[in-house]
Structures are given as C-alpha cells and as structure tokens.
Design an enzyme around this catalytic site. Structure first.
Site, PDB file in Angstrom:
ATOM      1  N   THR A 134       0.818  -1.213   0.000  1.00  0.00           N
ATOM      2  CA  THR A 134       0.000   0.000   0.000  1.00  0.00           C
ATOM      3  C   THR A 134       0.852   1.263   0.000  1.00  0.00           C
ATOM      4  OG1 THR A 134      -1.784  -1.143   1.177  1.00  0.00           O
ATOM      5  CG2 THR A 134      -1.789   1.261   1.269  1.00  0.00           C
ATOM      6  N   LEU A 165      -3.717  -7.483   4.053  1.00  0.00           N
ATOM      7  CA  LEU A 165      -2.248  -7.561   4.173  1.00  0.00           C
ATOM      8  C   LEU A 165      -1.530  -6.382   3.547  1.00  0.00           C
ATOM      9  CD1 LEU A 165      -1.810 -11.340   3.210  1.00  0.00           C
ATOM     10  CD2 LEU A 165      -2.465 -10.365   5.410  1.00  0.00           C
ATOM     11  N   CYS A 166      -2.178  -5.228   3.436  1.00  0.00           N
ATOM     12  CA  CYS A 166      -1.575  -4.042   2.829  1.00  0.00           C
ATOM     13  C   CYS A 166      -1.066  -4.340   1.420  1.00  0.00           C
ATOM     14  CB  CYS A 166      -0.453  -3.479   3.693  1.00  0.00           C
ATOM     15  SG  CYS A 166      -1.034  -2.655   5.184  1.00  0.00           S
ATOM     16  N   SER A 167      -1.764  -5.217   0.725  1.00  0.00           N
ATOM     17  CA  SER A 167      -1.396  -5.555  -0.651  1.00  0.00           C
ATOM     18  C   SER A 167      -2.663  -5.503  -1.501  1.00  0.00           C
ATOM     19  CB  SER A 167      -0.758  -6.945  -0.700  1.00  0.00           C
ATOM     20  OG  SER A 167      -0.270  -7.231  -1.989  1.00  0.00           O
TER      21      SER A 167
END
Length: 821
Positions: A127, A396-398
């Site tokens: 992110t 997962l900040c993806s």
C-alpha cells in the site's frame, strides 16, 4: 554437512534460542514475520548494558558525548551497507522510522521536480508504494503481462499525459501477500531499453519482506534499482527502524527537495533575507531531518551482532525458512474433509528451495468447509488468538494483489466498503467471495514445532471428518416439542460498553426503551487519540469496572475491582443527568468509532472521571455518552438478522454452509430497518437460554475443560425452565417472537460470538473456553453463534400504560409466540 542435515541442526539451535531467549513466550506460535521480529533477550541485554555504560548525545553538537555518537552512527551506517554487500562509494544509507518513511522521502523528491513525475507501480506493491500515485502527474498499475510488454518496448501508459521530469517505477522484491519474488533485474532491463528516453527512468525497490529472510546483494551486476527501502525490525527484531538506500548516481533527484530540517543545513538566514545553504558532503546529511533516533541506531549495531551470532548468515536463514514453508505448504494443500473436498485454497506457489526467485517463506490461503463454503477470516483469527498463534488475515496491505487473487473488481470493493468491510476490520464473505486471505509467514526464529502446532490447529477446528450433504430440513429427525413453562432468570444491564454489568434486583420493574433496556450501553470508553471505543477484546480488565445505579441520588457509581495504580481512586460517581456542563462545548459532535460505525457522542472533560478510568485500566481513555433518542450520527440502527442455519426447524450442530437457504442481505442498505440501538454491537437486547449454557458446559467438560458462568455471554436477559420441566437446549434459535409478561419481543437472529466470551467476568483473565468448544459445536457457515438478538415490539393500536411505558422483571413468564419458518 548436507543441506537437510544443516537445516535440521539449525532448527534444533533455534529451538534452544527460543527456550533461552523467550521463556515467557514458549507456548506461542509465530507465523506473522514474527519469527524474525522477536526481540532477543540477549539483544536487549547488550543494548541496555551499552546505554548504562556510555553517554551518547545529540549528534548535532560539538560535545564529547555528541561526537562519540556521531562516530558510532558513521560506523553503523558503514556496517549496514556491508550487510547488504553495498559499496559505500556507490550507495548511501538514510535512516528513517520505517520503510514507508523511506518511500515518502523519494516521493517528496520526485514531486519537487520542475514538472513532477510519472509513476508506474506493479500490482503486487505494498500500500505504501501504491500511495505514491497520488502525487504523480500520471500513474498506471502494471501486472506481469504489462511488464513483459514494457520490457519489449511498449509504453506502459495507454495514452499521452502531461509532461513530467522523470518516471518512477516501483515494485516489491517479495510480495507481502503470497511471498512471490520478482526479478531484481527489471530496472536494469528497463534502462537498457530506454536509452532514447528524453527524461530519466528511476526505480524504487521495496525489499522489506524479502530482506527478512534472504540476503539482498547490492553488489550483484544484475542489481540496478536507484532506491531501496528496508525494514530493519523485520530483519533483526529490534530496533524499530527503517532505511532508505540510495544509489549515488541518483542523488541529484533530491536537489529539488524544498523542506529542510534541523541538522540538514550549514547556514539559515531569516527576517531581512530568507536563504539557506544545505549540507553537501553526504546525501544522508540532507535527508535526515532533525535529531536522529540515535539510540535506535546504536541498538542496530547490537542487533547485527546478535543476529550473526544466533543465525550465522542470511543464507542459513533462507534455507531454514524455505524448508519450514515447504512443509507448511505441502500439508495444508493435502488436507481433505471427510468427503474428500480440499480444506485449503492455496494462493502462494509451492516454495522451491533450489530457485533463487520462486516464492519466499510465505504461505497464503483461505479455508473452505466440507460443503464448499468459505470460512470467515474473523473466526480463524479469534481462535488463533485464543491458542496463541500469531498469523495475519485480511488484505495484508497488498490491495492490488489481493483483489487480483480473489477476483475482486473495483465496484465490488466499493460495495464492500458500503457494507462495512474496511481495512483492519473482520474480513467477511460477501456474495460468495472472501475479502481477504490468511497469511502464515515463516521467519528466522520460527521452528518445526510452530508449523506442527499450526497444522494441528487447522486440523482440529477446520477439517470436518464427518460431513453430510443433507439439507438442514433433512437433518432434522424430529419436530420441535411444545415449549414448557419458561421464566426470566436474570436481567442485567451494562451502562458502560464492555465494562461490568448491573444485575437488576428481583421485584424491580425495569423500563424497556426503543433502543433496549434502560441504561444499557449508554456510555463507552474511547481512546482520545484514535477515537476508537475500547472493548474487552483488547482490554479484558474492563470487566473489573463494576457499575451501580443509584436512582435516589441520580448517580452511576463505578468501582474498580482490579489492582490498578496505587494513586488511582477506587470509585467514581457519574451523574445520570445529561447536564451539558459536564461535557463542555468542545465535545459537542465529537466523532468516535464504535463497532465500525462513526458516531457523534459527548466526551466528559472531568479529569476526575477520565483519570479514574485511565489510571485503573492503565490505558489513556475518556468517558463518552451516547444517550437514547438521538438521530443521524447520534443514533445507530440494528444490524442483527436471522441466520441461514436458523431456517432449519431443529438446530443441528454441524459446521458448514446451507446453500439451499437464501443468503441474508450483504449490507444494512439491502436489509429492512430493524429499529434503533445504543452502543451494543448488533441489537438492543441479548437473550441467553440457561439450558443452552448447561449443554455447552457439558460439551466443555467432555473436552476436558472447566465450566463457564452464564455471565460470560454478557446477556441482558437469561431465561430458564421451571424445575419440573425441561426444554430443548438451543431452542431459542428457532423462535421468532416471544412474550415476557405482557410485553412482546421480536428475535432478530442468533448472536455471532468472538473471543470476548473467554474473558472471565469476575477476574478479567482471558481463557480458551467457551469459544474453543463453541467453534467445534456451534459453528455455522464458518461463524460461531450462541444466544439470540432481540428487540421490543410495541403492540400497534394499544394505548394502555403497559404498552406506552413497558417494563419487565425477574421471574416473569416467557411464552414463545411464533417459530421461524
């Protein structure tokens, strides 16, 4: 020594390290990069010894302690470059708080270019790299197919855009989501094919996940990124520090940076002239604004020493973690339910220990039940917490990788947002699609026992050995009996959300409001920084705040029964009246977050009140009030609904999904309004059946556990049968309407439970039961249910006093008026 033998020896050594370094944490399982982020005791001891024996000062000074600090930082900076095989003549290191701060430094420099920058980022980016697009003149996201086209000479931008001074390309060395590794040669290949460009092409590499378990070799001739961000805590466990490594040939990008901080300039003039001269010797002198976190940097030196002593080289770490990840992947992939259907849907590729690219020690997956339905990530994480298993679930900040993997289109993600699915909240199943994944990531301090225990956990709670394909109606062998005589056993209200309850004395007529029982969950404790309401999930000792309602004096008395700070008073008195002077003008309309809802509540400004709660709990908080009768942001609507498993006339404790029963609506907007509530999670009133508690306790005892009390479920109303009668446990799942005395109530659906039921309400200690047993006996569609939501339903057209001012009391008869059909 061959590789398998070396890996086995390494594992034995790590188990010894764990036993010696973390004796208090030996029962925990670390599968969230934490295998390499555990702060070794020996590291902390070494750092503490240095801090106690040497005085270090601000390096921006000429004192002896400051100059000593400067020398140490220079040495550590050089040592870190050597750790990554980086030639100091080619690279410089800038210390930053974390990897994201390093990204921001690069973005600030690119943004300051005369014509800004164009931005290309890979779909698998974290992110923090995605966010760089907001400052770009134009941006585009590329996947593997787009990268192949770009490497063959095709422009990644599909249309012409505004001119820019440079193009920045960002990608991850290793995906944070599934561990896939990407070619570090991409920047070199792109530059070779862009010699005819009129503007420079620069590259930013996110190596935070990769460097946790693998050697980043900046001396390799294939390595060509201009900027690299790393997370040092992910490698060494301590300190909390990041680094931006800059290729010296790209330093000129920072020449246009406008902001300067203390220590980054040689001369600054003010007043008559506003002029400054930046430091020019080293790039890090210009970018490390203000006082460096010099204690953290000095701790880094100890961390590198201890890391080498414990683990040897990064190649050893890589071999060890790859072996564990392979075992984890193969076993999860092989798990089958009793009907031979797979338990796991794997998103990571199988790790290949012989492939330098391949997949890192990260295994991402989701779980399915035997009927093919998805298991809720929220339920997985709740059970994992109770069993001291450290994993990560969600996005997962993806964002790009997760969306592509799960087939989530942008419009679906927008709809999920409107349905209350947000980053950091429990990820749910929306229209047949999960909104996140489960990630188990292996680190340097992970062991085979971690893998074994995690696999046993998955097998125990999510592998269904005896599934059935019959419908709920077919599974019901008998019809429900006519309910016997039932009465109200107890009534409890919880004036302050997540704190202790006030038990209504027998013989007292208790008011029933449209939002629930009078004085129930009208107050909450909120964190003054984040605005989030506190709960027992994170602060189990909140139950030790015992409330008492004194109507004669108009006070809510709260007594703390824990062992807080000695200076904390043991009781506080809060007026029941909503006196505006208690809150002050600045608290009007203050926005807080409660159960995912943004509400407008009034915070008390009294130091006496707020200090009582903060000091007793040991956490900063303020008391806020959300009184009944509000509208708009000062009110909340009911979220509870009838669940699919309740459409069966007889509850059958078989986990799984029931596709033959229509799904409830996905969001409140699609569901008819169910009325108002205050600060409860989903409904105005919670009902629990004492026979159901008895049945659950029987199951707990069979599993070798200890019985739990009825108050574990924090019900407003507990019902029980007469002594001469006995009715079916969990029969409340099949009720649609009941009457208590002469008041009617509508049941809104079964209550979905979390690990908060494991908090012992008498001492504030979290245990494994009853949630562990509930997860085995009361899980439907991957979610755990116990008890029933309900609300009061005034009789239309009834003008009697009983209907206008409804009350209930302990001992009143309970009659079932209608069944779920």
């Amino acid at each position: 020594m061959d590789l398998p033998t070396a890996v086995s020896a390494y594992n034995v050594a790590v188990e010894g390290f764990r036993e010696q370094e973390y004796p208090m944490l030996k029962d925990s399982v670390y599968l969230d990069h934490a295998g390499s982020t555990l702060c070794a005791k020996s590291l902390m001891d070494a750092f503490a010894h240095e801090m106690a024996s040497t005085l270090y000062g601000n390096p921006h000074s000429g004192s002896w302690s400051s100059q000593l600090c400067t020398t140490r930082i220079d040495d550590i900076r050089l040592r870190l470059l050597r750790f990554f095989n980086a030639d100091p003549s080619e690279y410089d290191v800038v210390f930053v708080p974390n990897a994201t701060a390093g990204v921001k430094l690069v973005v600030e420099a690119m943004r300051a270019l005369p014509e800004g920058y164009s931005y290309v980022y890979h779909q698998a980016c974290h992110t923090s790299l995605v966010g760089a697009r907001e400052d770009a003149r134009r941006s585009t996201c590329v996947d593997d197919f787009d990268m192949d086209s770009w490497l063959r000479g095709k422009d990644p931008f599909t249309s012409a855009g505004p001119p820019s001074s440079a193009t920045l390309f960002s990608f991850s060395a290793q995906s944070h989501m599934d561990g896939r590794r990407f070619p570090l040669s991409w920047p070199r290949e792109l530059k070779e094919k862009s010699n005819d460009r009129t503007t420079p092409l620069l590259s930013l590499l996110d190596a935070a996940s990769f460097t946790a378990t693998s050697q980043l070799d900046l001396s390799s001739p294939c390595f060509a990124p201009d900027f690299v961000v790393v997370s040092l805590y992910k490698i060494f466990g301590f300190p909390d520090l990041g680094a931006l490594i800059v290729r010296r040939s790209a330093e000129c990008i920072f020449d246009q940076r406008r902001y300067f901080g203390g220590g980054t300039v040689d001369v600054v003039t003010c007043k008559k002239e506003q002029w400054h001269a930046r430091k020019t010797r080293f790039l890090h002198e210009r970018l490390e604004d203000g006082t460096l976190p010099f204690h953290n940097i000095i701790a880094l030196d100890s961390a590198m020493t201890i890391h080498t002593r414990l683990f040897g080289s990064m190649d050893q770490v890589r071999a060890h973690t790859s072996s564990l990840a392979l075992q984890l992947f193969d076993t999860l992939e092989s798990l089958r339910h009793g009907n031979a259907s797979p338990v796991c849907v794997m998103y990571s590729e199988r790790p290949d220990t012989s492939d330098s690219l391949g997949t890192g020690p990260v295994v991402s997956f989701n779980l399915r039940n035997s009927a093919g339905g998805w298991v809720s990530l929220g339920e997985v994480e709740k059970l994992a917490i109770l069993h001291k298993i450290h994993i990560r679930t969600g996005g997962l900040c993806s964002p790009g990788n997760v969306a592509a993997t799960l087939g989530l289109e942008p419009w679906e993600m927008r709809r999920n947002l409107s349905a209350g699915i947000r980053c950091g909240a429990d990820s749910e199943i929306i229209r047949g699609k999960p909104t996140g994944v489960i990630r188990a990531s292996v680190g340097a301090m992970s062991t085979k026992s971690d893998i074994t225990r995690f696999l046993e956990f998955v097998k125990e709670f999510f592998v269904e050995d005896h599934p059935t394909s019959a419908s709920p109606q077919e599974r019901c062998k008998t019809s429900l009996p006519v309910p016997p005589s039932i009465r109200v056993k107890s009534i409890t209200v919880f004036p302050i959300k997540s704190c202790g309850g006030y038990v209504v004395p027998p013989g007292v007529q208790w008011d029933v409001k449209p939002e629930g029982l009078a004085w129930d969950r009208e107050w909450c404790l909120v964190h003054p920084g984040s605005g989030q309401a506190l709960s027992q999930k994170r602060y189990p000792k909140m139950t030790l705040f015992q409330p008492s309602l004194d109507f004669e004096k108009g006070l809510l008395r709260v007594t703390y029964h824990g062992s807080g700070a000695d200076s904390a008073p043991q009781e506080v008195q809060i007026p029941l009246s909503a006196d505006p002077s208690l809150f002050g003008d600045e608290s009007k309309g203050t926005s807080y977050q409660v159960c995912g809802d943004e509400i407008s509540a009034q915070a008390y400004f009294s130091p006496e009140i707020n200090n009582f709660f903060s000091q007793s709990l040991g956490a900063p908080c303020v008391l806020a009030r959300f009184p009944a009768g509000g509208r708009g942001p000062t009110s909340r609507t009911v979220k509870a609904r009838i669940q699919k498993h309740q459409h069966a006339r007889l509850l059958c404790a078989v986990p799984g999904s029931f596709p033959d029963v229509p799904s409830p609506p996905d969001s409140d907007a699609e569901h008819p309004a169910q009325g108002k509530m205050l600060l409860a999670n989903e409904s105005p009133i919670m009902l629990v059946n004492s026979s159901s508690v008895d049945a659950l306790n029987g199951d707990i005892v069979k599993r070798g556990g200890s019985k739990v009390r009825e108050n574990s479920f924090r019900a407003n109303i507990v019902i029980e049968e007469d002594q001469e009668s006995k009715h079916t446990a969990y029969s409340e799942d099949t009720w649609r309407k009941i009457r208590i005395g002469n008041q009617e109530f509508k049941l809104l659906g079964a209550c979905r439970r979390c690990q908060m039921v494991c908090v012992d309400q008498t001492c504030g200690i979290r245990r494994q039961e009853p949630f562990s047993t509930l997860a085995k006996t009361r899980r439907f569609d991957g979610k755990v249910y116990f008890g029933a939501h309900m609300k009061h339903e005034p009789r239309p057209g009834d003008g009697s006093l009983a209907n206008q001012a409804p009350t209930i009391q302990v001992g009143e008869a309970v009659t079932v008026d209608a069944w779920i059909s």
